[in-house]
Write a protein that holds these residues in place. Structure first.
Motif, PDB file in Angstrom:
ATOM      1  N   PRO A 178      19.915  12.162 -30.107  1.00  0.00           N
ATOM      2  CA  PRO A 178      19.340  12.421 -28.759  1.00  0.00           C
ATOM      3  C   PRO A 178      18.325  13.565 -28.589  1.00  0.00           C
ATOM      4  O   PRO A 178      17.631  13.638 -27.443  1.00  0.00           O
ATOM      5  CB  PRO A 178      20.589  12.614 -28.123  1.00  0.00           C
ATOM      6  CG  PRO A 178      21.548  13.261 -29.052  1.00  0.00           C
ATOM      7  CD  PRO A 178      21.204  12.484 -30.244  1.00  0.00           C
ATOM      8  N   LEU A 179      18.123  14.214 -29.766  1.00  0.00           N
ATOM      9  CA  LEU A 179      17.579  15.624 -29.759  1.00  0.00           C
ATOM     10  C   LEU A 179      16.092  15.556 -30.329  1.00  0.00           C
ATOM     11  O   LEU A 179      15.201  15.832 -29.849  1.00  0.00           O
ATOM     12  CB  LEU A 179      18.382  16.754 -30.212  1.00  0.00           C
ATOM     13  CG  LEU A 179      17.877  18.188 -29.858  1.00  0.00           C
ATOM     14  CD1 LEU A 179      17.247  18.453 -28.795  1.00  0.00           C
ATOM     15  CD2 LEU A 179      18.763  19.220 -30.606  1.00  0.00           C
ATOM     16  N   ARG A 198      11.143  18.438 -33.577  1.00  0.00           N
ATOM     17  CA  ARG A 198      11.468  19.166 -32.534  1.00  0.00           C
ATOM     18  C   ARG A 198      11.870  18.234 -31.510  1.00  0.00           C
ATOM     19  O   ARG A 198      11.767  16.948 -31.514  1.00  0.00           O
ATOM     20  CB  ARG A 198       9.956  19.792 -32.162  1.00  0.00           C
ATOM     21  CG  ARG A 198       9.629  20.809 -33.229  1.00  0.00           C
ATOM     22  CD  ARG A 198       8.394  21.932 -32.360  1.00  0.00           C
ATOM     23  NE  ARG A 198       8.129  23.202 -33.295  1.00  0.00           N
ATOM     24  CZ  ARG A 198       7.986  24.297 -32.825  1.00  0.00           C
ATOM     25  NH1 ARG A 198       7.471  24.327 -31.518  1.00  0.00           N
ATOM     26  NH2 ARG A 198       7.708  25.372 -33.548  1.00  0.00           N
ATOM     27  N   PRO A 199      12.468  18.830 -30.518  1.00  0.00           N
ATOM     28  CA  PRO A 199      13.046  18.064 -29.401  1.00  0.00           C
ATOM     29  C   PRO A 199      11.732  17.370 -28.378  1.00  0.00           C
ATOM     30  O   PRO A 199      10.745  17.968 -28.528  1.00  0.00           O
ATOM     31  CB  PRO A 199      13.821  18.806 -28.601  1.00  0.00           C
ATOM     32  CG  PRO A 199      13.195  20.246 -28.807  1.00  0.00           C
ATOM     33  CD  PRO A 199      12.841  20.284 -30.309  1.00  0.00           C
ATOM     34  N   GLN A 200      12.047  16.157 -28.044  1.00  0.00           N
ATOM     35  CA  GLN A 200      10.952  15.578 -27.160  1.00  0.00           C
ATOM     36  C   GLN A 200      10.449  16.218 -26.070  1.00  0.00           C
ATOM     37  O   GLN A 200       9.517  16.367 -25.670  1.00  0.00           O
ATOM     38  CB  GLN A 200      11.469  14.091 -26.695  1.00  0.00           C
ATOM     39  CG  GLN A 200      10.246  13.214 -26.164  1.00  0.00           C
ATOM     40  CD  GLN A 200      10.932  11.753 -26.000  1.00  0.00           C
ATOM     41  OE1 GLN A 200      12.131  11.746 -26.215  1.00  0.00           O
ATOM     42  NE2 GLN A 200      10.043  10.924 -25.747  1.00  0.00           N
ATOM     43  N   CYS A 201      11.517  16.970 -25.288  1.00  0.00           N
ATOM     44  CA  CYS A 201      11.496  17.447 -24.296  1.00  0.00           C
ATOM     45  C   CYS A 201      10.897  19.204 -24.301  1.00  0.00           C
ATOM     46  O   CYS A 201      10.569  19.795 -23.449  1.00  0.00           O
ATOM     47  CB  CYS A 201      12.611  17.619 -23.133  1.00  0.00           C
ATOM     48  SG  CYS A 201      14.133  18.267 -24.084  1.00  0.00           S
ATOM     49  N   PHE A 202      10.671  19.468 -25.581  1.00  0.00           N
ATOM     50  CA  PHE A 202      10.289  20.896 -25.816  1.00  0.00           C
ATOM     51  C   PHE A 202       8.816  21.276 -25.334  1.00  0.00           C
ATOM     52  O   PHE A 202       7.936  20.282 -25.927  1.00  0.00           O
ATOM     53  CB  PHE A 202      10.413  21.245 -27.260  1.00  0.00           C
ATOM     54  CG  PHE A 202       9.937  22.935 -27.938  1.00  0.00           C
ATOM     55  CD1 PHE A 202      10.754  23.759 -27.486  1.00  0.00           C
ATOM     56  CD2 PHE A 202       8.832  23.145 -28.463  1.00  0.00           C
ATOM     57  CE1 PHE A 202      10.335  24.977 -27.703  1.00  0.00           C
ATOM     58  CE2 PHE A 202       8.391  24.237 -28.696  1.00  0.00           C
ATOM     59  CZ  PHE A 202       9.123  25.187 -28.453  1.00  0.00           C
ATOM     60  N   ASP A 203       8.473  22.199 -24.730  1.00  0.00           N
ATOM     61  CA  ASP A 203       7.395  22.617 -24.125  1.00  0.00           C
ATOM     62  C   ASP A 203       7.214  24.192 -24.512  1.00  0.00           C
ATOM     63  O   ASP A 203       7.731  24.999 -23.706  1.00  0.00           O
ATOM     64  CB  ASP A 203       6.835  22.356 -22.717  1.00  0.00           C
ATOM     65  CG  ASP A 203       5.694  22.626 -22.184  1.00  0.00           C
ATOM     66  OD1 ASP A 203       4.815  23.228 -22.919  1.00  0.00           O
ATOM     67  OD2 ASP A 203       5.298  22.399 -21.027  1.00  0.00           O
ATOM     68  N   LYS A 225      19.305  18.929 -20.445  1.00  0.00           N
ATOM     69  CA  LYS A 225      18.537  18.334 -21.468  1.00  0.00           C
ATOM     70  C   LYS A 225      19.445  18.101 -22.773  1.00  0.00           C
ATOM     71  O   LYS A 225      20.365  18.842 -22.882  1.00  0.00           O
ATOM     72  CB  LYS A 225      17.160  19.248 -21.797  1.00  0.00           C
ATOM     73  CG  LYS A 225      16.142  19.127 -20.718  1.00  0.00           C
ATOM     74  CD  LYS A 225      14.943  20.207 -20.971  1.00  0.00           C
ATOM     75  CE  LYS A 225      14.135  20.260 -20.071  1.00  0.00           C
ATOM     76  NZ  LYS A 225      12.871  21.046 -20.141  1.00  0.00           N
ATOM     77  N   PRO A 226      18.890  17.342 -23.766  1.00  0.00           N
ATOM     78  CA  PRO A 226      19.853  17.260 -24.814  1.00  0.00           C
ATOM     79  C   PRO A 226      19.984  18.595 -25.506  1.00  0.00           C
ATOM     80  O   PRO A 226      18.970  19.233 -25.548  1.00  0.00           O
ATOM     81  CB  PRO A 226      18.900  16.255 -25.748  1.00  0.00           C
ATOM     82  CG  PRO A 226      18.199  15.439 -24.848  1.00  0.00           C
ATOM     83  CD  PRO A 226      17.837  16.355 -23.536  1.00  0.00           C
ATOM     84  N   VAL A 227      21.221  18.668 -26.176  1.00  0.00           N
ATOM     85  CA  VAL A 227      21.469  19.730 -27.032  1.00  0.00           C
ATOM     86  C   VAL A 227      21.952  19.516 -28.415  1.00  0.00           C
ATOM     87  O   VAL A 227      22.288  18.261 -28.525  1.00  0.00           O
ATOM     88  CB  VAL A 227      22.528  20.747 -26.339  1.00  0.00           C
ATOM     89  CG1 VAL A 227      21.823  21.358 -25.099  1.00  0.00           C
ATOM     90  CG2 VAL A 227      23.715  19.884 -26.092  1.00  0.00           C
ATOM     91  N   PRO A 228      21.901  20.318 -29.467  1.00  0.00           N
ATOM     92  CA  PRO A 228      22.341  19.810 -30.756  1.00  0.00           C
ATOM     93  C   PRO A 228      23.760  19.342 -30.974  1.00  0.00           C
ATOM     94  O   PRO A 228      24.217  18.389 -31.783  1.00  0.00           O
ATOM     95  CB  PRO A 228      22.305  21.069 -31.726  1.00  0.00           C
ATOM     96  CG  PRO A 228      21.238  22.085 -30.769  1.00  0.00           C
ATOM     97  CD  PRO A 228      21.437  21.502 -29.313  1.00  0.00           C
TER      98      PRO A 228
END
Length: 266
Positions: A188-189, A195-200, A219-222
């Protein structure tokens, strides 16, 4: 020492939403049950390395302070040799006192039969993870994984792989496999690129609890589960006798090759 077959979903150490139902607290409970033993004062039950909450398989735990010190040194020694050429690192791995092999199911068809991944792993600020999130980063610490294809499933567009790690960076296998374009199925991450999909990088939400959050992060976490990653085999030198020991954790059905599944059914 103790070798546990950790199930997916069980956290190793207390943290965030998981304070009581962890491997460490269960080991401590075991120690109290042995309180009548004459050797109780020598017990020092503790995990000597970590597996992600969603990762299953072999987790080594020490019974004494001496075992913990020596086993921890095995892991540290392996990581310390990573950073030169992959050839030298792989040669040094043959002399290591501990070797870990994982099974994983990844998305897409891995074209090469064997891939060496040397992408460094660093930390970035990320919502819901107080100490930062480990990601593929050119400025990170050296990491080395050897990926070997076991079976390709074109119909389901996935590949079963064996991964030998030469270093022990957090979430290393998930990051390295996603970095080469093959994230774990159901992760999910981490997505393609490590890198995570939602990382900006231009915007990081700081509205999370300082401790990593007892409130469920948005948001998803490890620690989120859903992927198939299994610590399948560990070969090591016994911390006091130096006897070579090989421990194998049974494979989950989804991580068996067709041949292995057939053999299990006979």
């Amino acid at each position: 020492m103790i070798a546990l077959n950790k199930p997916s979903g069980l956290q190793v150490l207390p943290g965030g939403l998981f304070q009581q139902r962890t491997v460490l607290t269960q080991l401590q409970w075991r120690a109290t049950k042995q309180s009548s033993s004459i050797l109780c004062h020598e017990l020092h039950l503790a995990p000597v390395h970590r597996l992600g909450r969603g990762t299953s398989g072999i987790l080594l735990c020490a019974k004494t302070k001496l075992a913990k010190t020596r086993l921890a040194a095995y892991f540290a020694d392996g990581t310390s040799h990573v950073g030169g050429s992959s050839k030298n690192s792989l040669e040094l791995s043959a002399k290591r006192k501990i070797l870990k092999i994982y099974r994983a199911l990844v998305s897409g068809i891995v074209s090469e039969d064997e891939v060496i991944v040397e992408q460094p792993i660093g930390i970035v600020q990320y919502p819901g993870v107080a100490k930062g999130l480990y990601v593929a980063s050119p400025s990170g610490k050296p990491a080395l994984s050897k990926v070997e294809v076991l079976e390709r499933d074109v119909e389901k567009n996935c590949t079963l792989v064996k991964v030998e790690i030469q270093s022990g960076r957090p979430h290393q296998i998930r990051i390295h496999l996603s970095f080469i374009g093959h994230p774990l199925v159901g992760d999910p991450l981490y997505v393609v690129g490590g890198r995570p999909q939602c990382f900006d990088p231009e915007f990081v939400d700081d509205s999370f609890a300082p401790d990593g959050g007892f409130m469920r992060p948005a948001k998803p976490v490890p620690g989120d589960c859903g992927y198939s990653l299994h610590a399948h085999q560990v070969t090591l030198s016994h911390p006091t006798t130096n006897e070579v020991i090989e421990v194998t954790a049974p494979l989950l059905p989804i991580l068996r090759t067709r041949q292995e599944a057939q053999e299990m059914s006979i």
